[in-house]
Every structure is written in C-alpha cells, then in structure tokens.
Design a protein around this motif. Sequence first.
Motif, PDB file in Angstrom:
ATOM      1  N   TRP A 129       0.844  -1.204   0.000  1.00 52.68           N
ATOM      2  CA  TRP A 129       0.000   0.000   0.000  1.00 52.68           C
ATOM      3  C   TRP A 129       0.880   1.255   0.000  1.00 52.68           C
ATOM      4  O   TRP A 129       0.617   2.204  -0.749  1.00 52.68           O
ATOM      5  N   TRP A 130       1.913   1.254   0.831  1.00 56.99           N
ATOM      6  CA  TRP A 130       2.808   2.405   0.893  1.00 56.99           C
ATOM      7  C   TRP A 130       3.480   2.652  -0.455  1.00 56.99           C
ATOM      8  O   TRP A 130       3.575   3.805  -0.913  1.00 56.99           O
ATOM      9  N   ALA A 131       3.945   1.582  -1.103  1.00 56.47           N
ATOM     10  CA  ALA A 131       4.614   1.723  -2.394  1.00 56.47           C
ATOM     11  C   ALA A 131       3.658   2.261  -3.457  1.00 56.47           C
ATOM     12  O   ALA A 131       4.050   3.063  -4.312  1.00 56.47           O
ATOM     13  N   ASP A 132       2.402   1.853  -3.389  1.00 57.66           N
ATOM     14  CA  ASP A 132       1.416   2.307  -4.368  1.00 57.66           C
ATOM     15  C   ASP A 132       1.106   3.789  -4.180  1.00 57.66           C
ATOM     16  O   ASP A 132       0.917   4.526  -5.150  1.00 57.66           O
ATOM     17  N   VAL A 133       1.075   4.216  -2.927  1.00 56.24           N
ATOM     18  CA  VAL A 133       0.763   5.621  -2.629  1.00 56.24           C
ATOM     19  C   VAL A 133       1.961   6.527  -2.911  1.00 56.24           C
ATOM     20  O   VAL A 133       1.818   7.612  -3.491  1.00 56.24           O
ATOM     21  N   ARG A 134       3.150   6.079  -2.540  1.00 53.13           N
ATOM     22  CA  ARG A 134       4.342   6.912  -2.628  1.00 53.13           C
ATOM     23  C   ARG A 134       5.050   6.832  -3.970  1.00 53.13           C
ATOM     24  O   ARG A 134       5.829   7.720  -4.318  1.00 53.13           O
ATOM     25  N   GLU A 139       7.135   5.153 -15.041  1.00 53.05           N
ATOM     26  CA  GLU A 139       7.967   4.388 -15.970  1.00 53.05           C
ATOM     27  C   GLU A 139       7.288   3.107 -16.436  1.00 53.05           C
ATOM     28  O   GLU A 139       6.592   2.443 -15.669  1.00 53.05           O
ATOM     29  N   GLY A 140       7.524   2.790 -17.717  1.00 51.26           N
ATOM     30  CA  GLY A 140       7.049   1.540 -18.281  1.00 51.26           C
ATOM     31  C   GLY A 140       8.189   0.546 -18.369  1.00 51.26           C
ATOM     32  O   GLY A 140       9.296   0.786 -17.871  1.00 51.26           O
ATOM     33  N   LEU A 141       7.956  -0.573 -19.047  1.00 54.15           N
ATOM     34  CA  LEU A 141       8.981  -1.604 -19.166  1.00 54.15           C
ATOM     35  C   LEU A 141      10.174  -1.126 -19.983  1.00 54.15           C
ATOM     36  O   LEU A 141      11.293  -1.600 -19.787  1.00 54.15           O
ATOM     37  N   ALA A 142       9.956  -0.190 -20.904  1.00 52.02           N
ATOM     38  CA  ALA A 142      11.046   0.305 -21.736  1.00 52.02           C
ATOM     39  C   ALA A 142      12.093   1.058 -20.913  1.00 52.02           C
ATOM     40  O   ALA A 142      13.262   1.144 -21.314  1.00 52.02           O
ATOM     41  N   ILE A 169       5.277  -8.900  -3.657  1.00 57.67           N
ATOM     42  CA  ILE A 169       6.558  -8.266  -3.349  1.00 57.67           C
ATOM     43  C   ILE A 169       7.242  -7.732  -4.596  1.00 57.67           C
ATOM     44  O   ILE A 169       7.919  -6.698  -4.553  1.00 57.67           O
ATOM     45  N   THR A 170       7.068  -8.395  -5.739  1.00 58.71           N
ATOM     46  CA  THR A 170       7.686  -7.890  -6.969  1.00 58.71           C
ATOM     47  C   THR A 170       6.959  -6.642  -7.483  1.00 58.71           C
ATOM     48  O   THR A 170       7.592  -5.714  -7.982  1.00 58.71           O
ATOM     49  N   MET A 171       5.645  -6.613  -7.337  1.00 61.37           N
ATOM     50  CA  MET A 171       4.910  -5.395  -7.709  1.00 61.37           C
ATOM     51  C   MET A 171       5.259  -4.259  -6.758  1.00 61.37           C
ATOM     52  O   MET A 171       5.393  -3.102  -7.180  1.00 61.37           O
ATOM     53  N   LYS A 180       4.880   2.140 -13.480  1.00 67.21           N
ATOM     54  CA  LYS A 180       3.427   2.214 -13.519  1.00 67.21           C
ATOM     55  C   LYS A 180       2.853   0.902 -12.994  1.00 67.21           C
ATOM     56  O   LYS A 180       3.504  -0.140 -13.033  1.00 67.21           O
ATOM     57  N   ARG A 181       1.629   0.951 -12.515  1.00 65.94           N
ATOM     58  CA  ARG A 181       1.009  -0.245 -11.946  1.00 65.94           C
ATOM     59  C   ARG A 181       0.969  -1.403 -12.942  1.00 65.94           C
ATOM     60  O   ARG A 181       1.347  -2.526 -12.630  1.00 65.94           O
TER      61      ARG A 181
END
Length: 266
Positions: A129-134, A139-142, A169-171, A180-181
């Motif tokens: 949750w913290w990583a998603d908010v912060r 950036e994309g895969l490129a 954990i990887t996300m 990006k998500r």
Amino acid sequence: MEIFQIIILSLIQGITEFLPISSSAHLILPHQVLGWSDQGLAFDVAVHFGSLLAVVTYFRKDVWSLICDGLGGFRSGQFSDDGRLAWLIVLATIPAGLVGLTFKGFIETHLRSSAVIATTTILFGALLWWADVRGTRREGLAQLTWKKALMIGAAQALALIPGTSRSGITMTAGLMLGMKREAAARFSFLMSIPVIALSALLLTLELLEAPAVDWSSILLGVVLSGISAYLCIHFFLQFISRIGMAPFAIYRFILGGALFLMIWMA
C-alpha cells in the motif's frame, strides 16, 4: 483428497498465485479452519503446472517474442526492447534461484508457521500500500534498467518466506522504483514464468521418488488452477490501473488478522 477439496484448493491456488495476496496464507486456511490434511507433493506439482500453463498461454505472443528477440540479440549484439526485456527477466530470476537452493530447507523447517504467515501477510500488505501511494508510477517496461531488474529480483527472493506473496513483493518493488502499476504487474507475471517452471521441475523430481500418484486428481488440479489463474491475470491487468493496490492491502490486513485470531483461539 476428496473431489470437493481438490476443487477448492485448485481454485485458491490459481486465483491467489498472481494476485498480491499470498497463496500460502490462503492454503493454510482450509487446514486451520476445516482440519483438512496437507494436500501433498503431487497436488503441489499439479497446481504449479496449471499456473505455469496459464501465464504462458496468456502471454504467449510476448513469450515467443522474448525468446526469439532475446536469443537473436545475444547472437547479433543488437537488442530490441523485447530482447532486452528477456535478459532482464533472466537477471531478475537469479536471486530467487540462489536463495531458494541455499535456504529451501531452512525456510521449510522454520518459517512455515501460522504466526510467520500472518505476520508477513500484514507486513508486506502495508508495504504494498505504501509503495502504491508513494511511488511516482511514471515508468514503463522500456525504462527498466538492469539495476532495477536486479532489485526486483532480490525482492522476489523474499517471497520464499510464506505469506509474503511473490507477485505482491515484486509489484511492490516495481512501484517503489517508479514503475506504472500495469508495467509492474506485467513484469511480475513474466518474471513468474521461469520461477514457477523451476519450482515445478524441482517438485516433479521429488515426485518421481514418491509412491503411486492419483493422476485423475492431478489432471483436475492442473485444469482448475490453470483456468482460474488465466482469468485472474486477465481481470487483474484490466482493472489494476483504476483500482490500485489499496483493496489488496486491506484484504491482507483482514486475512492476517483472521490468522492471528485463529492462532489465539487454538
């Protein structure tokens, strides 16, 4: 196992393998709540193989392009975006492989308790949750570099601890690094292919030394886990950009709390 147990456990494994909510935390619930016995090695092989078929089938065009461009770039020295991504996936797989081979016995002996699973379910849910908010989510895969791929791979090694969730954990690591998500989820799913394949291979080698196997149960486990995992991947990628990671983090808090409650009541 009875047919009903096979169906429930196959669906649990297929759905939770690719959602950031921990399959190991869910597979402990039937044992804790219903008193079901351990599903056994043969069933583990079946559901892993079903999950592998699902992710390879869903990303079949990507996988083919990654293989062709990765090998072609290796020969020519000129890498396309897919060729470069292929080798980043290989690089990101190394940490989990090394940690798994080195600490597999220790983890299975000391880190498979209900208390550990409940703790990691809540802890890594909060981190997600913290990583998603912060996270900047730009950036994309490129834009993925070899250093960032290696860092995500190192995070993947933590998923060997039950309750962590490999996809979660990887996300989380991808989001913390500014991805990006959808890009973080896509890289996580592609990373899962070599990891699940290696895991299924090791389990199969162990299974060869086991007594007689119920192949009808194996087939049912493969089919059900594969279908549920395929649908899970599809709908997750469709909605993740809109719904974010908060619902999964909240769900992990509830699940972890329920596990702690069961431990306290036992």
